[in-house]
Each structure stands twice: as structure tokens, then as C-alpha cells.
Design an enzyme around this catalytic site. Structure first.
Site, PDB file in Angstrom:
ATOM      1  N   CYS A   1       0.701  -1.757  -0.189  1.00 10.73           N
ATOM      2  CA  CYS A   1       0.258   0.550   0.431  1.00 10.73           C
ATOM      3  C   CYS A   1       0.842   1.224  -0.059  1.00 10.73           C
ATOM      4  O   CYS A   1       1.894   1.419   0.893  1.00 10.73           O
ATOM      5  CB  CYS A   1      -0.747  -0.080   1.415  1.00 10.73           C
ATOM      6  SG  CYS A   1      -2.215  -1.572   1.620  1.00 10.73           S
ATOM      7  N   ARG A  10       5.588   0.287  -5.588  1.00 10.08           N
ATOM      8  CA  ARG A  10       5.076  -0.586  -4.779  1.00 10.08           C
ATOM      9  C   ARG A  10       4.078  -2.347  -4.847  1.00 10.08           C
ATOM     10  O   ARG A  10       3.711  -2.665  -4.229  1.00 10.08           O
ATOM     11  CB  ARG A  10       4.724  -0.211  -3.306  1.00 10.08           C
ATOM     12  CG  ARG A  10       5.734   0.899  -2.664  1.00 10.08           C
ATOM     13  CD  ARG A  10       5.498   2.017  -1.938  1.00 10.08           C
ATOM     14  NE  ARG A  10       4.992   1.274  -0.583  1.00 10.08           N
ATOM     15  CZ  ARG A  10       6.305   1.360  -0.019  1.00 10.08           C
ATOM     16  NH1 ARG A  10       7.163   2.086  -0.248  1.00 10.08           N
ATOM     17  NH2 ARG A  10       6.199   0.854   0.926  1.00 10.08           N
ATOM     18  N   TRP A  62      -3.646  -2.645  -0.911  1.00 15.56           N
ATOM     19  CA  TRP A  62      -2.983  -4.011  -1.466  1.00 15.56           C
ATOM     20  C   TRP A  62      -3.981  -4.706  -0.260  1.00 15.56           C
ATOM     21  O   TRP A  62      -3.508  -4.440   0.885  1.00 15.56           O
ATOM     22  CB  TRP A  62      -1.488  -4.287  -1.216  1.00 15.56           C
ATOM     23  CG  TRP A  62      -1.443  -5.809  -1.387  1.00 15.56           C
ATOM     24  CD1 TRP A  62      -0.326  -6.399  -0.437  1.00 15.56           C
ATOM     25  CD2 TRP A  62      -0.031  -6.469  -1.934  1.00 15.56           C
ATOM     26  NE1 TRP A  62      -0.288  -7.403  -0.158  1.00 15.56           N
ATOM     27  CE2 TRP A  62       0.337  -7.750  -1.949  1.00 15.56           C
ATOM     28  CE3 TRP A  62       0.200  -5.766  -3.765  1.00 15.56           C
ATOM     29  CZ2 TRP A  62       0.697  -8.490  -2.742  1.00 15.56           C
ATOM     30  CZ3 TRP A  62       0.987  -6.614  -4.257  1.00 15.56           C
ATOM     31  CH2 TRP A  62       1.327  -7.876  -4.171  1.00 15.56           C
ATOM     32  N   ASN A  85      -1.796   2.321   5.828  1.00 16.22           N
ATOM     33  CA  ASN A  85      -1.293   1.083   5.642  1.00 16.22           C
ATOM     34  C   ASN A  85      -0.341   0.447   6.525  1.00 16.22           C
ATOM     35  O   ASN A  85      -0.744   0.700   7.546  1.00 16.22           O
ATOM     36  CB  ASN A  85       0.216   1.006   5.408  1.00 16.22           C
ATOM     37  CG  ASN A  85       0.159   2.235   4.018  1.00 16.22           C
ATOM     38  OD1 ASN A  85      -1.030   1.859   2.774  1.00 16.22           O
ATOM     39  ND2 ASN A  85       1.533   2.753   3.281  1.00 16.22           N
ATOM     40  N   GLY A  86      -0.971  -1.059   6.560  1.00 15.95           N
ATOM     41  CA  GLY A  86      -0.453  -1.912   7.737  1.00 15.95           C
ATOM     42  C   GLY A  86      -1.582  -2.809   7.926  1.00 15.95           C
ATOM     43  O   GLY A  86      -3.146  -3.123   7.430  1.00 15.95           O
ATOM     44  N   GLU A 102      19.435 -17.535  -6.261  1.00 19.69           N
ATOM     45  CA  GLU A 102      18.970 -16.083  -7.123  1.00 19.69           C
ATOM     46  C   GLU A 102      18.415 -16.428  -8.670  1.00 19.69           C
ATOM     47  O   GLU A 102      17.863 -14.933  -8.781  1.00 19.69           O
ATOM     48  CB  GLU A 102      20.071 -14.555  -6.721  1.00 19.69           C
ATOM     49  CG  GLU A 102      19.548 -13.314  -7.371  1.00 19.69           C
ATOM     50  CD  GLU A 102      18.606 -12.731  -6.417  1.00 19.69           C
ATOM     51  OE1 GLU A 102      17.986 -13.066  -5.768  1.00 19.69           O
ATOM     52  OE2 GLU A 102      17.884 -11.262  -7.254  1.00 19.69           O
ATOM     53  N   LYS A 150      14.899 -14.662  -9.260  1.00 18.44           N
ATOM     54  CA  LYS A 150      14.521 -13.570 -10.331  1.00 18.44           C
ATOM     55  C   LYS A 150      13.999 -14.264 -11.437  1.00 18.44           C
ATOM     56  O   LYS A 150      12.911 -13.876 -12.166  1.00 18.44           O
ATOM     57  CB  LYS A 150      15.757 -13.138 -11.368  1.00 18.44           C
ATOM     58  CG  LYS A 150      16.217 -12.483 -10.205  1.00 18.44           C
ATOM     59  CD  LYS A 150      15.802 -11.346 -10.670  1.00 18.44           C
ATOM     60  CE  LYS A 150      15.223 -10.690  -8.943  1.00 18.44           C
ATOM     61  NZ  LYS A 150      15.619 -10.523  -7.777  1.00 18.44           N
ATOM     62  N   GLU A 202       9.689 -14.847 -10.279  1.00 15.51           N
ATOM     63  CA  GLU A 202       9.135 -13.429  -9.967  1.00 15.51           C
ATOM     64  C   GLU A 202       8.440 -13.093 -11.090  1.00 15.51           C
ATOM     65  O   GLU A 202       7.308 -12.584 -10.956  1.00 15.51           O
ATOM     66  CB  GLU A 202       9.863 -12.656  -9.047  1.00 15.51           C
ATOM     67  CG  GLU A 202      10.601 -12.401  -9.354  1.00 15.51           C
ATOM     68  CD  GLU A 202      11.553 -11.311  -7.938  1.00 15.51           C
ATOM     69  OE1 GLU A 202      10.890 -10.836  -7.010  1.00 15.51           O
ATOM     70  OE2 GLU A 202      12.611 -11.126  -7.821  1.00 15.51           O
ATOM     71  N   HIS A 252      20.401 -37.288  -5.684  1.00 17.76           N
ATOM     72  CA  HIS A 252      19.346 -37.463  -4.128  1.00 17.76           C
ATOM     73  C   HIS A 252      18.067 -37.445  -4.458  1.00 17.76           C
ATOM     74  O   HIS A 252      17.029 -37.327  -3.306  1.00 17.76           O
ATOM     75  CB  HIS A 252      19.668 -36.815  -3.165  1.00 17.76           C
ATOM     76  CG  HIS A 252      21.599 -37.594  -2.489  1.00 17.76           C
ATOM     77  ND1 HIS A 252      21.751 -38.093  -2.103  1.00 17.76           N
ATOM     78  CD2 HIS A 252      22.737 -36.546  -3.099  1.00 17.76           C
ATOM     79  CE1 HIS A 252      23.201 -38.927  -2.353  1.00 17.76           C
ATOM     80  NE2 HIS A 252      23.348 -37.180  -2.583  1.00 17.76           N
ATOM     81  N   LYS A 309       6.592  -4.751  -3.660  1.00 17.69           N
ATOM     82  CA  LYS A 309       8.183  -3.930  -4.078  1.00 17.69           C
ATOM     83  C   LYS A 309       8.556  -4.135  -2.480  1.00 17.69           C
ATOM     84  O   LYS A 309       9.508  -4.709  -1.908  1.00 17.69           O
ATOM     85  CB  LYS A 309       8.555  -2.523  -3.961  1.00 17.69           C
ATOM     86  CG  LYS A 309       9.451  -2.073  -4.224  1.00 17.69           C
ATOM     87  CD  LYS A 309      10.517  -2.858  -4.759  1.00 17.69           C
ATOM     88  CE  LYS A 309      11.985  -2.381  -5.372  1.00 17.69           C
ATOM     89  NZ  LYS A 309      13.373  -3.536  -5.105  1.00 17.69           N
TER      90      LYS A 309
HETATM   91  C1  F6R Z   1      12.832 -10.191  -5.491  1.00 15.70           C
HETATM   92  C2  F6R Z   1      12.904  -9.606  -4.019  1.00 15.70           C
HETATM   93  C3  F6R Z   1      12.207 -10.268  -2.349  1.00 15.70           C
HETATM   94  C4  F6R Z   1      12.922  -8.501  -1.690  1.00 15.70           C
HETATM   95  C5  F6R Z   1      12.288  -9.074  -0.811  1.00 15.70           C
HETATM   96  C6  F6R Z   1      13.232  -8.212   0.786  1.00 15.70           C
HETATM   97  O1  F6R Z   1      13.449  -9.590  -6.329  1.00 15.70           O
HETATM   98  O2  F6R Z   1      13.356  -8.263  -4.526  1.00 15.70           O
HETATM   99  O3  F6R Z   1      13.079 -11.322  -2.502  1.00 15.70           O
HETATM  100  O4  F6R Z   1      14.318  -9.277  -1.832  1.00 15.70           O
HETATM  101  O5  F6R Z   1      11.430  -9.108  -0.309  1.00 15.70           O
HETATM  102  O6  F6R Z   1      13.233  -7.038   0.809  1.00 15.70           O
HETATM  103  P1  F6R Z   1      14.263  -6.035   1.112  1.00 15.70           P
HETATM  104  O7  F6R Z   1      15.442  -6.525   0.468  1.00 15.70           O
HETATM  105  O8  F6R Z   1      13.531  -4.891   1.109  1.00 15.70           O
HETATM  106  O9  F6R Z   1      14.021  -5.725   2.987  1.00 15.70           O
END
Ligand code: F6R
Length: 608
Positions: free
Chosen positions: A2, A27, A73, A99-100, A483, A487, A490, A506, A603
Site C-alpha cells: 500500500c 510498490r 494491497w 497502511n498495515g 537468486e 529472478k 518472480e 538424491h 516492492k
Molecule cells: C526479489 C525481491 C524480494 C526482496 C524481499 C526483501 O527480487 O525483491 O525477495 O528481496 O522482499 O525485501 P527488502 O530487501 O526490501 O527487505
């Protein structure tokens, strides 16, 4: 997640609110709305639409110099028009954006319903609007008093902004666990959940602390606690401007941020490498050589990509400092009652600095006397402030949901931390100097990786029909594989799973077939022969292989090869991740995905 924007000043609020919402779109959200006050009445426009569509719904002729706005959100209740924010009280005098999550909203709603309140939505937020309205009707002396009285009844996390149609010269804001920042203009005041919404108008900001409220007017702000004690806040200047949030010539932010990496790595290294002594200076962690030597263990924690980056950091600490080190998801750490040792260094990792699980883990560790530092990108964020000391990543604002440049800068900052820890122990000055030189050359090596974008895009296109993929790595390559899989899944929605190379036989080998490509991480190090063996195992079962390597692999071994330039072997995991970002980006692009805003993701995850 949000987003909140508010304005009080002398200009029409609506365009400023819409522009602010637009800046917060990154976000993630599923509905949007705004409220302005004019002639003693609220005018609320909200719907389960994008911000651009909201713009079309807002009446042109509602010139009001005060208003609040929100992108939602969904948490309590579906993403519908009715559940979109702002929410109002029965008298339509009070509007609230929030928010929250209000944890006791069920009980509050029941109590209000028993008093005859009819709810227009299923949200927790609407209860706040009714309670604030009731407090004013019951004679609260000010809007701030009514908000304070309401928040004393509330359990949970919130960042809120409240507008009173009968008192339109002010807004009341409050924060507990969800960020709120005030933007100080000239005869006007802004409020937002993220500086991204403000920097177009002002760089002077004030971050509210948890448990703090503020009444803001066009010319002033007054802050206090939930217990009505005044607090003193000093505005700070943020080193960001609107251009940081503009796409420029890029098609989307992920692409822009991938390409910003040479510069953002350069920025994070600036002034921190000590060539003479072959070490790194991380002033913000406030640990001198003696304190660094006293550390016996290092634990990295964060969520998602930040956690995977932590694993890369733990490997470096073990390699260079020979200290036991590991990484753990903050979402686990906060709940599993960890044994906290006083000579362990706990490293909280976060791009946003607002991730609820990471913040809670920091608080739990500190409560138990743990020594916690932050490695955070966002200055002024809750995690940065809670940690008190640490290192900023200096990646610049990251807008795309998928983390790229912040991840890379995490790796670089961990390398500097591991180097500093190593150099007060047994890492020699010549090894230190070798690593410093390796770090220093990373920006130009990243330019080289990015120069192969077309070739990587062609490999991605070739495999864009795959419904699932393996990412295989061992030791240094393992966080890279994780990672890489993260990527890809997602932003492309292709099922991607990371596996340690040695674990394949295994169980997972059963899944290898022509429709299951494997991306195999093959650094030219002492495990090269083992990794070649892994590729042969996969090929023998008919699985296509994409090798990511800086070695000269035998011709025909892999179906596709993504070649990475050579760096210092320990730094390979930082460099090897970048072609995988490019690979995921292009594969998602070939599939026509909404790359900056992948479905179901936000985000900044400020709720559990
Ligand atoms: C993946 C991604 C998420 C963040 C995670 C932590 O590309 O962006 O997995 O890494 O939500 O977010 P932060 O770093 O903002 O605590």
C-alpha cells in the site's frame, strides 16, 4: 505494498495526490482512491482501478488545497471499489487512509456494529474512521486527540493519514510499524509512505518514529507520542530527486536498474577501499579493529533475495575471516527463539528497510542483547534506524519489484565486511590487496557482462517455451543459483527451482527430461571438474543445459553458454548473478510479462 500520499497547502491537492500515487505504483496495489475536503464536505473517489483510471474518475472541479490518497494491497477484504481507501465515518466527516493491519479490527467492528454503525466495507481501516468520528462527536478537543484516543485502542501495524472535512487546514498522521514521512515545502506540507512520492516537490523530510503522531498544516508540523508528549524532530535532506524515479529511455525500471549496476557498485565502493592496507573501511558499523576481532560468528538475515545475498555474504566471511557464518530468512529467525550470543555479529539486510519480518527480527535480537548492524539501501527507513549502525548500500532508489542493483550492492558490501573481518585476522595483506583490486574492477566487469545482453537475450528466447527450469550451483555458485531461480520465477512465472549440484542425484534427477532445462553455474575454480560432471549427468538424461561460466568449457558440453568475464574467484558470485538477471528479464520480456509489477508481489512487504 500500500501507498499513502497527503497534501495540505494552497495548490489544488488532486493533481499532487495523483502524481504521488503514480510514483508509488511500483510498490504494487490493487485499488486506488483519494479524498479532498471542500466547503465542509468530503469528496471521495475510489475504485479497484489503476491510478491512471482513477485520474479519469476524479471530477475536475474539485479544487481543494487539502487531501489524502492511497493505493491499496488487499489484506482485509477483496480488492473491490468498496474496500478501496479512503474510508469514511458514518457522518462522512472523517476520511482515513491506512497502511498495515489492525489486528483487533474484528472486535472493534463488532463493538461498533453493536452501537449501530453500518459498515460500507470489509476493511479494518473503516473501523478507525468510525472510531475517530465518534471520538470527535463525543467532544475530543482536536482531531489529533481523537486519533490518539482511537489508536490507544488499536493493536497492530499502521501508518495513517486522517482528514477532517470540518477542519480542512490540517491532516493528522501516525505511525506504528508502517512508514510515514513528512515532506516540508514552502507554505505547503506533504506526507507519504515513501519519499518517492515527495521528491518531486521537496527534499526536506521528517521521518516519524513508531508510536508517533503529527498534526501537519501548510506551514508547520507538530509531533507527539501516543501518550501526548511532544517530540522534537529535525528535518533531514534526502539525496534523491525526481530523475531517480524516471524511466528515461528505458522500457521499464528493471532494465534501467540492471544497467545502473556499474555506477551503483562504483558508488558503494567509493571511499571504502583501502589499497595500502588491503582492507575496507565501513565507518558506519562503528567497530574498531579490537571489536572486529572480538566477533566469533556472523549471522546474516533478511527476506527473499536479501536472504540469498546473505548466504553469499556468509560464504565470504567463512572464506576470508575463517569465522563461522550463515544466513537465515528473517521470517524464521524472528519466530524460532534463536540463541543469541554476545560475540555474534547479526547483519540485517534490506533494500527497502521496511520489511516487517526483518524489522521484527532486528527488534527481537536487540531485545536479547544481540549486536545488530544493518546493511540497508533506504536511508531513514525503519530497519536502518532500528539498527542504529551499519552500512548503506548506496544503490539508489530501486523501483522495479525484482531486486537487481540493491542485491548486487549487498554482495559488494558483504565482501567489504568480510574483507575487514579477514584483515584483522589471518587474511594476508597481499590477499587483501588482491581482493581490493578485484572489487575495484567489478564495475568495468559488469559493463562487460551487460555488453553480452543480446546473446543472453537470444538464449532466453530459445528457452522461453519451458514451463520449468532448474538452477544448479554448488558452494559459491549456490546463492547464485538461488537468486537466479528467484529472478526467473518472480517476473516470468516460470517455475524455477534451485538445487545444489551434489544433491541432484538424491532426488531431483528424476525430473530431468528434454522439457526441463537446467541453468548450471560453472565458475572456473577448484570445483570445475565436478561441475562439468554435473552437466554430463544432466545431458545423459536428455536435459538441456545452459552453462553460466568463466571457464573454457569443452565444445558441445552445454547447449547454450553464457560467458562471464573472470574476476577474483571469491567475487564470482557477485558477477555471475548479473547475467541471470538479464536472462530472467529477457525471458519474461519474450513472454510479455508486466516486468516491473509481477502479479501478487509488492516492492516493500510491510506486513507479515
Ligand atoms: C526479489 C525481491 C524480494 C526482496 C524481499 C526483501 O527480487 O525483491 O525477495 O528481496 O522482499 O525485501 P527488502 O530487501 O526490501 O527487505
Amino acid at each position: 505494498m500500500c501507498g499513502i500520499v497527503g497534501y495540505v497547502g494552497s495548490r489544488p491537492a488532486t493533481p499532487i495526490l495523483l502524481e504521488g500515487l503514480h510514483r508509488l505504483e511500483y510498490r504494487g496495489y490493487d485499488s486506488a482512491g483519494l479524498a479532498v475536503a471542500a466547503r465542509g464536505r468530503l469528496k471521495v473517489t475510489k475504485a479497484a482501478v489503476r491510478v491512471d483510471e482513477l485520474r479519469d474518475l476524479v471530477e475536475e472541479n474539485q479544487p481543494s488545497p487539502v487531501g489524502i490518497a492511497h493505493t491499496r494491497w488487499a489484506t482485509h477484504g477483496e480488492p473491490t471499489d468498496a474496500n478501496a481507501h479512503p474510508h469514511v465515518d458514518g457522518a462522512k466527516r472523517i476520511a482515513v487512509v491506512h497502511n498495515g493491519i489492525i489486528e483487533n479490527s474484528g472486535r472493534l467492528r463488532e463493538r461498533l456494529a453493536a452501537q449501530g454503525v453500518t459498515f460500507a466495507s470489509e476493511t479494518d481501516t473503516e473501523a478507525l474512521a468510525h472510531l475517530i468520528g465518534a471520538a470527535l462527536a463525543d467532544g475530543a478537543e482536536s482531531l489529533e486527540d481523537a486519533v490518539r484516543a482511537t489508536l490507544r485502542e488499536v493493536n497492530g501495524a499502521y501508518g495513517i493519514v486522517v482528514l477532517d472535512a470540518q477542519n480542512p487546514g490540517q491532516l493528522v498522521v501516525a505511525r506504528n510499524g508502517s512508514p510515514i514521512v513528512l515532506g516540508i515545502g514552502d507554505g505547503e506540507m506533504f506526507v507519504a509512505s515513501d519519499v518517492a512520492a515527495l521528491v518531486r516537490y521537496t527534499q526536506r523530510v521528517v521521518y516519524l518514529d513508531d508510536g508517533e503522531l503529527a498534526t501537519i498544516t501548510a506551514d508547520d508540523f507538530v509531533t507527539s507520542t501516543l501518550q501526548a508528549h511532544r517530540t522534537a524532530k529535525t528535518p533531514t535532506t534526502v539525496d534523491l530527486d525526481d530523475a531517480d524515479y524516471q524511466l528515461g529511455s528505458y522500457a521499464n525500471f528493471m532494465h534501467k536498474e540492471i544497467w545502473e549496476q556499474p555506477e551503483s557498485v562504483r558508488r558503494t565502493l567509493l571511499g571504502r577501499l583501502d589499497e595500502r592496507f588491503g582492507t575496507a573501511r565501513l565507518g558506519g558499523i562503528n567497530l574498531d579493529a579490537r571489536a572486529l576481532r572480538a566477533i566469533r560468528r556472523v549471522k546474516f538475515f533478511g527476506c527473499g533475495s536479501a536472504y540469498y545475498a546473505g548466504q553469499l555474504g556468509a560464504n565470504l566471511v567463512e572464506e576470508w575471516a575463517r569465522l563461522p557464518a550463515d544466513a537465515e530468512p528473517a521470517s524464521e529467525l524472528r519466530y524460532r527463539n534463536p540463541v543469541v550470543e554476545e560475540d555474534t555479529l547479526y547483519v540485517a539486510i534490506s533494500q527497502s528497510g521496511e520489511t516487517a519480518d526483518t524489522l521484527a527480527a532486528v527488534q527481537e535480537l536487540k531485545r536479547k542483547g544481540g549486536q545488530v548492524i544493518g546493511m540497508v539501501n533506504t536511508v531513514g527507513s525503519a530497519i536502518a534506524r532500528e539498527c542504529g549502525s551499519g552500512t548503506f548500500l548506496h544503490a539508489g532508489p530501486e523501483v522495479s519489484v525484482a531486486s537487481t542493483k540493491a542485491y548486487t550492492n549487498m554482495g559488494v558490501c558483504f565482501a567489504m565486511l568480510a574483507l575487514a573481518l579477514g584483515r584483522v585476522r589471518d587474511l594476508s595483506v597481499s590477499d587483501g590487496a588482491r581482493i581490493v583490486a578485484g572489487l575495484d574492477s567489478l564495475p568495468s566487469l559488469i559493463v562487460e557482462v551487460l555488453g553480452a545482453e543480446n546473446e543472453i537475450s537470444a538464449v532466453a528466447k530459445e528457452h522461453s517455451g519451458a514451463e520449468r527450469m532448474f538452477f544448479i550451483g554448488r558452494t559459491r555458485g549456490w546463492p547464485v543459483a538461488r537468486e537466479g531461480a528467484q529472478k526467473l520465477k518472480e517476473i516470468s512465472y516460470v517455475h524455477a527451482e534451485a538445487y545444489q549440484a551434489g544433491e541432484l542425484k538424491h532426488g531431483p534427477l528424476a525430473l530431468i527430461e528434454p522439457a526441463m532445462p537446467s541453468v548450471v553455474i560453472v565458475p572456473d575454480d577448484e570445483l570445475l571438474a565436478k561441475n562439468i560432471g554435473t552437466i554430463e549427468q544432466i545431458k545423459a538424461r536428455g536435459g538441456p543445459v545452459i552453462a553460466v561460466t568463466n571457464a573454457d568449457l569443452p565444445d558441445g558440453l552445454a547447449d547454450s553458454v553464457i560467458q562471464v568475464p573472470r574476476s577474483e574467484p571469491e567475487l564470482d558470485p557477485i558477477l555471475f548473478t548479473i547475467p541471470l538477471q538479464v536472462f530472467a528479464y529477457h525471458l519474461a520480456h519474450h513472454l510479455g510479462r508486466d516486468i516491473d509489477k509481477p502479479r501478487n508481489l509488492a516492492k516493500s512487504v510491510t506486513v507479515e
